[in-house]
Structures are given as C-alpha cells and as structure tokens.
Scaffold this active site. Structure first.
Site, PDB file in Angstrom:
ATOM      1  N   ARG A   1     -46.210  19.438 -22.855  1.00  0.00           N
ATOM      2  CA  ARG A   1     -46.142  18.280 -23.743  1.00  0.00           C
ATOM      3  C   ARG A   1     -46.118  16.963 -22.964  1.00  0.00           C
ATOM      4  NH1 ARG A   1     -42.031  20.639 -28.421  1.00  0.00           N
ATOM      5  NH2 ARG A   1     -43.690  21.543 -29.713  1.00  0.00           N
TER       6      ARG A   1
ATOM      7  N   GLY B   1     -45.280  23.192 -35.777  1.00  0.00           N
ATOM      8  CA  GLY B   1     -44.873  22.889 -37.150  1.00  0.00           C
ATOM      9  C   GLY B   1     -45.766  21.856 -37.801  1.00  0.00           C
TER      10      GLY B   1
ATOM     11  N   GLY C   1     -46.419  25.480 -30.373  1.00  0.00           N
ATOM     12  CA  GLY C   1     -45.202  26.284 -30.386  1.00  0.00           C
ATOM     13  C   GLY C   1     -45.235  27.440 -29.395  1.00  0.00           C
TER      14      GLY C   1
ATOM     15  N   LYS D   1     -40.805  35.077 -38.441  1.00  0.00           N
ATOM     16  CA  LYS D   1     -40.477  35.076 -39.863  1.00  0.00           C
ATOM     17  C   LYS D   1     -41.686  34.815 -40.743  1.00  0.00           C
ATOM     18  CE  LYS D   1     -35.681  33.528 -39.293  1.00  0.00           C
ATOM     19  NZ  LYS D   1     -34.683  32.498 -39.668  1.00  0.00           N
TER      20      LYS D   1
END
Length: 403
Positions: free
Chosen positions: A37, A384, A360, A202
């Site tokens: 990043r 996200g 991510g 998830k």
C-alpha cells in the site's frame, strides 16, 4: 472528478498538498510485513514532490480507539515511504497538534511529511457530523489543496475521506483514478466470458456482491471458508469447518437463482482437511488430507480447496476474457493449505484475460506466495472498497471527489 494531472497542469510549487493515502500496512511489532500500500501511493507523492509541492501525507493504521496508541503509530510507514522515495520524510508525532503544525510549517518545496495516525483523533471516525467536521477543519488548516489517493478507505464516511475534500480544492490521485478505471471494466464495460473467483472466511462478507454478480458474471467460483456454508446447503457433511448457519437460506436461494438464470456457480469437488486449525506461527505439519467434498469426515475441518478443485477452477478461468478474484481459497498462510490459492493465482497468470486481484488477503497472498504482482492486470489496494463498488454502493470518498 478532477485528477492530479489537472492539478499538476498548474503551478503547485510552494503549495501545501494534503494527500489522503492508505498506509494501513500489516506490522509485526514495528516491522512492516507487506509494503504494497505504501508503494501504491508513490506515483502521486513523487509527482507532487517533483513539481515542488509541500506534500503532507495522512493515513489511518489499524483500529485505535480514537486516542494515541504506540502500537498503531505510522512512524514505520513514514520511514518506509522515505526509503522508497529516496528522500528524507519528516514525521509529525501528532495529527493536528503542535508537532503537525511545526512539521508542515518546516516543509520546503518538494519535501514530504507524514502526520501521525488519523484515527488517534475521535473526530476522524465519528458518526456525528459536527464532530467529524470540526476535525476536518483542523486538517484543512494544514493544506491548500486535497488529493484523495487512499482507495482502501473510500468506502468510509470519515473526516479525512469525506468531509475534508469539501473544504479544499480537491483532486483524485493516480491510484484512485486507476482503481476506478479498473472497476468500471468489471461493471460497465465487461469483456466476456467474465469469471469471478470468491474466497475468504465468511459468506456474509460476500453475499451482497454475489447478489450483484449473479446478474453480471458468467461463472462464479466459490472457495475459502465461505465454501463450506454452500456445501452444507447442499446437504453435505462439513465436520468442524467454518459454517454460517444463519446464511444457509440465502446461499440456497443464490444457488437456485444461478441455475435458473444460467450463471455457472462452481463449488469445490474436493477439500483439504485436518484435525484442527493449524498453527500459523510455527507452520508445524497439520496432518492434511484431501477428500471428496461429499465425503468429509465429521471429525475434520476443511481448510483449503483440494487439488481436483484447483484444476477445475483453473479450467473455468482458462478461456475467460475478464477475471476478478477476491479472497483466498484456503488458509494460505500455512504451507499445507496454500495450494488452492496458488492454483487460482497461477490460473490468472496463465490466462489471456484482463485479471483483477481484489485487494485484502488476495493481494497479500500474491506477494506472500511469491508471485510476480506485475504479471496481473491489476492488484487492488482496497478489498472492502472494491467489493462495495461492485455491489453498486455509493462510496463516500469517491462521491466527495466529484464536483
């Protein structure tokens, strides 16, 4: 939105330019374990500095509770930014206090400073518009111009992302301009076949994007921990694998809808199991075994897609024109459960498609597993943010840059 090229078309020498970056890098103590990043914002920072701007870089890191916490200091990120720039980078030990004011005041043309973690201030993440606005006012006092380049934070309605651009002339940095251009290729101008590979822990994190992609993708490949909720919905034994029981109805509906509208929804045909979750620090052998997806032992936990699934997913990617991948296929941090993620990454490299790795853990996996990140079409810095864009949501940080 106006871009940094428009800003640089005018004289910027001597101007204080506030760059909202995303320096939210993983740390092991004070050691940065992945500087992706930081490297992503280099083109914007370097271009401004070379044009003579006085560059003030700001970012969040982690989730401090609105107060200073040494564990989340941006000092290591500031030092790494300086190394990559090949120039000294000043560091302010606060964000809008005496150190920040003195550090910015001390900048000369073409120099760069980093201020301390934005989230050390409660106003940054406050849900109260007035509190957030008051913090944005303090940030605005440090600069003459705003450049938004922290794509990983544009889905947050935070002071430095949403409120500050309204207080200063504002532009999109190179990273945000690139990210938005890539995401438009996944939404408005898609070349087909369009294949999406989704993983991660998830299923609830991916429900909204699956809902959107069912009307856009030609194939959706499901892996990672979320796959076991899909397998459970088919009536399979999944042992002690990750299960979100409250999502079974939604998953069943998506499977039925995909079949009804002709979208190929591909689930693992085999899986790698072990007695328990592995030790990620020691990397000790975890007694893995590959079993058919419909023959999982009740006393085992699924931790990766199996070799047959890896080959199947590669075949589904092979003829694609566009591929979006978000989420690892297994617990890639442990060598016993990294092969599924490696198979998907390699399939992207082997294809002739326009390939996008959706930030991510997927971006981290590419680097940790030793792949050449420059060989992919694009590696996003915002998992996200990418997902919410694909879900069709309005992202506050992008909306704030629009005129």
């Amino acid at each position: 939105m106006k871009t940094i090229d428009e800003l640089l078309a005018e004289p910027v020498a001597g101007k204080r330019v506030f760059v909202r970056a995303d320096l939210n890098v993983p740390l092991d103590g004070t050691t940065i374990t992945d500087d992706g990043r930081i490297r992503a914002v280099l083109p914007t920072v370097r271009a401004l500095a070379e044009a003579g701007a006085r560059v003030v870089v700001a970012s969040h890191l982690g989730r401090p509770k609105g107060a200073p916490d040494p564990a989340f200091s941006l000092a290591p990120a500031a030092a790494r930014l300086g190394e990559l720039l090949g120039a000294d980078v000043a560091f302010a030990t606060d964000t809008v206090g005496e150190s920040a004011a003195a550090t910015v005041e001390g900048l000369t043309d073409g120099r760069v400073a980093v201020v301390e973690n934005l989230r050390f201030n409660a106003g940054e993440t406050s849900k109260d518009d007035a509190e957030r606005g008051a913090f944005a006012d303090q940030l605005a006092a440090l600069a003459d111009v705003y450049v938004g380049d922290g794509f990983g934070a544009v889905h947050r309605k935070h002071a430095s992302v949403f409120d500050l651009p309204a207080r200063l002339p504002h532009y999109a940095g190179y990273l945000i301009a690139t990210e938005v251009g890539v995401l438009k290729k996944l939404t408005d101008d898609v070349q087909r076949p369009y294949v999406v590979a989704l993983g991660g822990a998830k299923v609830s994190d991916k429900l909204a994007v699956i809902d959107q992609l069912l009307g856009k993708a030609d194939r959706i490949l499901i892996g990672g921990g979320m796959a076991y909720t899909f397998l459970k919905a088919k009536g399979y034994e999944i042992g002690s694998s990750l299960l979100q029981e409250d999502q079974l109805a939604a998953v069943t509906e998506y499977v039925e809808r995909a079949e009804r509208i002709g979208v190929e929804l591909v689930l693992p045909v085999d899986t790698v199991v072990a007695p328990a979750f592995p030790d990620l620090k020691s990397k000790a052998p975890a007694d893995p075994a590959a079993v058919a997806a419909d023959a999982m032992p009740a006393d085992r936990m699924g931790l990766d897609i199996g070799p047959e699934s890896g080959a199947l997913y590669a075949s589904k990617i092979a003829d694609a024109a566009t591929v979006f991948w978000n989420g690892p296929m297994g617990v890639f941090e442990h060598p016993d459960f990294a092969e599924g993620t490696k198979a998907v990454a390699q399939a992207l490299l082997d294809s002739k498609a326009f390939t996008v790795v959706g930030g991510g853990d997927s971006a981290a996996a590419v680097r940790i597993l030793g792949f050449d990140e420059n060989a992919f079409g694009h590696i996003s810095t915002g998992g996200g943010a990418s997902l919410e864009y694909l879900e069709g949501k309005t992202l506050p940080g992008l909306a704030a840059l629009e005129d």
